[in-house]
Design a protein around this motif. Structure first.
Motif, PDB file in Angstrom:
ATOM      1  N   TRP A  88      62.431  40.118  81.971  1.00  0.00           N
ATOM      2  CA  TRP A  88      63.240  38.679  81.141  1.00  0.00           C
ATOM      3  C   TRP A  88      63.209  38.830  79.848  1.00  0.00           C
ATOM      4  O   TRP A  88      61.962  38.849  79.446  1.00  0.00           O
ATOM      5  N   GLU A 138      66.266  41.139  75.614  1.00  0.00           N
ATOM      6  CA  GLU A 138      67.233  41.156  74.617  1.00  0.00           C
ATOM      7  C   GLU A 138      66.981  40.452  73.297  1.00  0.00           C
ATOM      8  O   GLU A 138      67.433  40.558  72.457  1.00  0.00           O
ATOM      9  N   LYS A 139      65.776  39.574  73.517  1.00  0.00           N
ATOM     10  CA  LYS A 139      65.122  38.931  72.361  1.00  0.00           C
ATOM     11  C   LYS A 139      64.561  39.767  71.503  1.00  0.00           C
ATOM     12  O   LYS A 139      64.546  39.524  70.280  1.00  0.00           O
ATOM     13  N   PRO A 195      67.208  44.177  71.493  1.00  0.00           N
ATOM     14  CA  PRO A 195      68.561  44.045  72.101  1.00  0.00           C
ATOM     15  C   PRO A 195      69.245  45.243  72.515  1.00  0.00           C
ATOM     16  O   PRO A 195      69.953  45.488  73.259  1.00  0.00           O
ATOM     17  N   GLU A 196      68.724  46.322  71.665  1.00  0.00           N
ATOM     18  CA  GLU A 196      69.304  47.825  72.205  1.00  0.00           C
ATOM     19  C   GLU A 196      68.924  48.252  73.430  1.00  0.00           C
ATOM     20  O   GLU A 196      69.539  49.148  73.798  1.00  0.00           O
ATOM     21  N   GLU A 197      67.940  47.671  74.142  1.00  0.00           N
ATOM     22  CA  GLU A 197      67.360  48.116  75.451  1.00  0.00           C
ATOM     23  C   GLU A 197      67.937  47.203  76.456  1.00  0.00           C
ATOM     24  O   GLU A 197      67.878  47.628  77.725  1.00  0.00           O
ATOM     25  N   TYR A 198      68.712  46.181  76.071  1.00  0.00           N
ATOM     26  CA  TYR A 198      68.884  45.179  76.987  1.00  0.00           C
ATOM     27  C   TYR A 198      70.209  46.132  77.966  1.00  0.00           C
ATOM     28  O   TYR A 198      71.109  46.766  77.600  1.00  0.00           O
ATOM     29  N   ASP A 199      70.325  45.734  79.321  1.00  0.00           N
ATOM     30  CA  ASP A 199      71.156  46.266  80.078  1.00  0.00           C
ATOM     31  C   ASP A 199      71.630  45.176  81.089  1.00  0.00           C
ATOM     32  O   ASP A 199      70.643  44.598  81.707  1.00  0.00           O
ATOM     33  N   PRO A 200      72.928  45.122  81.352  1.00  0.00           N
ATOM     34  CA  PRO A 200      73.267  43.755  82.179  1.00  0.00           C
ATOM     35  C   PRO A 200      72.816  44.091  83.597  1.00  0.00           C
ATOM     36  O   PRO A 200      72.698  43.177  84.446  1.00  0.00           O
TER      37      PRO A 200
END
Length: 93
Positions: free
Chosen positions: A7, A10-11, A14-19
Protein backbone atom coordinates in the motif's frame (compact mmCIF):
# COMPACT_ATOMS: atom_id res chain seq x y z
CA UNK A 1 9.00 -13.30 6.08
CA UNK A 2 5.99 -11.06 5.81
CA UNK A 3 4.06 -10.86 2.54
CA UNK A 4 1.49 -8.12 1.98
CA UNK A 5 0.10 -5.66 -0.52
CA UNK A 6 2.47 -2.71 -0.93
CA UNK A 7 0.00 0.00 0.00
CA UNK A 8 1.24 3.46 -0.86
CA UNK A 9 3.87 2.44 -3.43
CA UNK A 10 2.49 5.16 -5.71
CA UNK A 11 3.64 7.79 -3.17
CA UNK A 12 7.21 6.55 -3.04
CA UNK A 13 7.80 5.04 -6.48
CA UNK A 14 5.00 6.02 -8.88
CA UNK A 15 6.80 4.27 -11.74
CA UNK A 16 6.38 0.96 -9.87
CA UNK A 17 2.63 1.37 -9.29
CA UNK A 18 0.44 -1.28 -10.91
CA UNK A 19 -3.37 -1.12 -10.63
CA UNK A 20 -3.38 -4.92 -10.32
CA UNK A 21 -1.23 -4.64 -7.20
CA UNK A 22 2.35 -4.65 -6.01
CA UNK A 23 3.51 -7.13 -3.41
CA UNK A 24 5.61 -6.34 -0.38
CA UNK A 25 7.98 -8.98 0.98
CA UNK A 26 9.81 -8.22 4.21
CA UNK A 27 12.54 -10.52 5.40
CA UNK A 28 13.27 -10.32 9.09
CA UNK A 29 15.99 -12.96 9.27
CA UNK A 30 19.01 -14.04 7.27
CA UNK A 31 17.21 -17.29 6.48
CA UNK A 32 14.28 -15.35 5.01
CA UNK A 33 16.63 -13.22 2.89
CA UNK A 34 18.34 -16.36 1.54
CA UNK A 35 14.97 -17.94 0.77
CA UNK A 36 13.90 -14.86 -1.20
CA UNK A 37 17.18 -14.95 -3.14
CA UNK A 38 16.33 -18.52 -4.20
CA UNK A 39 13.39 -17.17 -6.22
CA UNK A 40 15.20 -15.74 -9.26
CA UNK A 41 12.02 -15.49 -11.33
CA UNK A 42 10.69 -12.82 -8.96
CA UNK A 43 11.49 -9.24 -9.82
CA UNK A 44 12.56 -7.54 -6.60
CA UNK A 45 13.68 -4.10 -5.61
CA UNK A 46 14.99 -3.06 -2.22
CA UNK A 47 12.98 -0.19 -0.73
CA UNK A 48 13.40 1.68 2.56
CA UNK A 49 11.55 -0.07 5.39
CA UNK A 50 10.13 3.29 6.52
CA UNK A 51 7.91 3.37 3.42
CA UNK A 52 6.06 0.17 4.21
CA UNK A 53 5.92 0.86 7.95
CA UNK A 54 4.31 4.26 7.30
CA UNK A 55 1.55 2.73 5.16
CA UNK A 56 1.04 -0.67 6.81
CA UNK A 57 -0.29 0.06 10.28
CA UNK A 58 -0.54 -3.66 11.08
CA UNK A 59 3.23 -4.07 10.73
CA UNK A 60 3.79 -2.14 13.95
CA UNK A 61 0.58 -2.52 15.94
CA UNK A 62 -2.05 -5.24 16.22
CA UNK A 63 -5.59 -4.82 14.94
CA UNK A 64 -8.21 -3.90 17.50
CA UNK A 65 -10.53 -6.78 18.28
CA UNK A 66 -14.16 -6.11 17.35
CA UNK A 67 -16.59 -5.85 20.26
CA UNK A 68 -18.73 -8.69 18.89
CA UNK A 69 -15.85 -11.17 18.53
CA UNK A 70 -16.90 -13.30 21.54
CA UNK A 71 -20.45 -13.45 20.17
CA UNK A 72 -19.15 -14.68 16.80
CA UNK A 73 -17.03 -17.49 18.29
CA UNK A 74 -19.70 -18.57 20.77
CA UNK A 75 -22.36 -18.69 18.05
CA UNK A 76 -19.99 -20.48 15.67
CA UNK A 77 -19.34 -23.22 18.22
CA UNK A 78 -23.01 -23.68 19.10
CA UNK A 79 -24.84 -23.00 15.83
CA UNK A 80 -22.37 -23.01 12.94
CA UNK A 81 -20.86 -20.52 10.51
CA UNK A 82 -24.02 -19.14 8.93
CA UNK A 83 -25.57 -18.33 12.32
CA UNK A 84 -22.30 -16.77 13.53
CA UNK A 85 -22.11 -14.53 10.45
CA UNK A 86 -25.75 -13.55 10.82
CA UNK A 87 -25.18 -12.72 14.49
CA UNK A 88 -22.45 -10.17 13.81
CA UNK A 89 -23.01 -8.86 10.28
CA UNK A 90 -25.62 -6.32 9.25
CA UNK A 91 -28.10 -7.83 6.78
CA UNK A 92 -27.86 -6.61 3.20
CA UNK A 93 -30.80 -4.50 2.16
Amino acid sequence: MTIADYWGIEKYAPEEYDPLGVSLVLTSTERGRRLLEQCPSLWTEARPAEESLAEQKRLHQPAELPENRPLFWDTLEKEGLEAACNAVLDPLE
